[in-house]
Design an enzyme around this catalytic site. Structure first.
Site, PDB file in Angstrom:
ATOM      1  N   GLU A  79       7.809  -1.989   4.941  1.00 30.30           N
ATOM      2  CA  GLU A  79       6.629  -2.420   5.694  1.00 30.30           C
ATOM      3  C   GLU A  79       6.858  -3.787   6.346  1.00 30.30           C
ATOM      4  OE1 GLU A  79       4.252  -0.456   6.306  1.00 30.30           O
ATOM      5  OE2 GLU A  79       4.582   1.106   4.795  1.00 30.30           O
ATOM      6  N   CYS A 142      -2.174  -0.032  -1.255  1.00 28.23           N
ATOM      7  CA  CYS A 142      -0.835  -0.598  -1.043  1.00 28.23           C
ATOM      8  C   CYS A 142      -0.884  -1.779  -0.086  1.00 28.23           C
ATOM      9  CB  CYS A 142       0.133   0.456  -0.517  1.00 28.23           C
ATOM     10  SG  CYS A 142       0.586   1.641  -1.793  1.00 28.23           S
ATOM     11  N   HIS A 166       7.514   1.604   0.876  1.00 27.07           N
ATOM     12  CA  HIS A 166       6.845   2.883   0.613  1.00 27.07           C
ATOM     13  C   HIS A 166       7.906   3.965   0.391  1.00 27.07           C
ATOM     14  CE1 HIS A 166       2.525   2.087   2.030  1.00 27.07           C
ATOM     15  NE2 HIS A 166       2.417   2.766   0.909  1.00 27.07           N
TER      16      HIS A 166
END
Ligand code: PCA
Length: 201
Positions: A79, A142, A166
């Protein structure tokens, strides 16, 4: 050196969460001497916002690598950014379903990951593990965890690097559903690569 690595408990009707399954089998020491502190986070907006700051301040790690399940994604995604939003149609594991709420009132709109996102993706691909940069961690728990970690580090004046990875469903989770999946051993290996690079900068 010390790295804090987190995975999540199961949610959304799943029996396991591949993020925690992979984290819990990581070695306790990585890269010739970095201590790996493992922690399982609850899938609750409030639990994460309360536990993570305390954990980060207490452990004072050199890097924080948060991991979570992104069921439906075919690859490991690193991310790039966390946003100051909690917005969910799916209740968390406490039944909480925030709409358009900030993670922290008055905090910045977003934080970029401070781990080397592109270098991690490149190293994963070199190890033959499908990987990509993701430009959204969503607006569920998350993203809240990633935002909380980066905000805690910022307001505490720490130099700790932090990022979020992830991971796809494991093969075990996808046996009876037509969804992409990855071997837990591949996920574990991928996390080890991400951790090593996060400690290097
Ligand atoms: N994935 C969810 C929360 C917990 C997890 O493993 C998410 O992507 O927000």
């Amino acid at each position: 050196m010390k790295v804090l690595v987190t995975g999540f408990e199961p949610f959304g009707g799943e029996e396991i969460n591949p993020s925690w399954e992979a984290v819990k089998v990581l070695p306790d020491e990585i890269d010739g001497g970095a201590d790996v502190v493992k922690f399982q986070l609850p899938v609750t907006f409030n639990g994460v916002r309360e536990m993570l700051p305390r954990l980060i301040v207490k452990e004072h790690p050199d890097a924080v690598v948060l991991t979570g399940q992104a069921g439906g994604r075919p690859n490991i995604t690193v991310e790039r950014v966390a946003i100051n939003v909690m917005d969910s149609t799916m209740p968390d594991n406490e039944g909480y379903k925030p709409e358009d709420e900030p993670v922290f009132e008055g905090a910045p709109a977003a934080y970029f990951a401070t781990v080397p996102v592109k270098a991690i993706v490149k190293a994963l691909r070199e190890a033959k593990i499908p990987a990509a940069v993701s430009n959204t961690a969503g607006t569920y728990v998350c993203n809240t965890a990633m935002f909380t970690a980066l905000h805690t580090i910022e307001v505490s004046g720490m130099t700790t690097k932090a990022g979020f990875i992830h991971v796809p469903f494991s093969h075990e989770q996808a046996l009876d559903k037509p969804r992409p999946s990855m071997a837990l051993e591949t996920i574990r290996k991928g996390l080890e690569i991400a951790i090593k690079l996060s400690l290097k900068i």
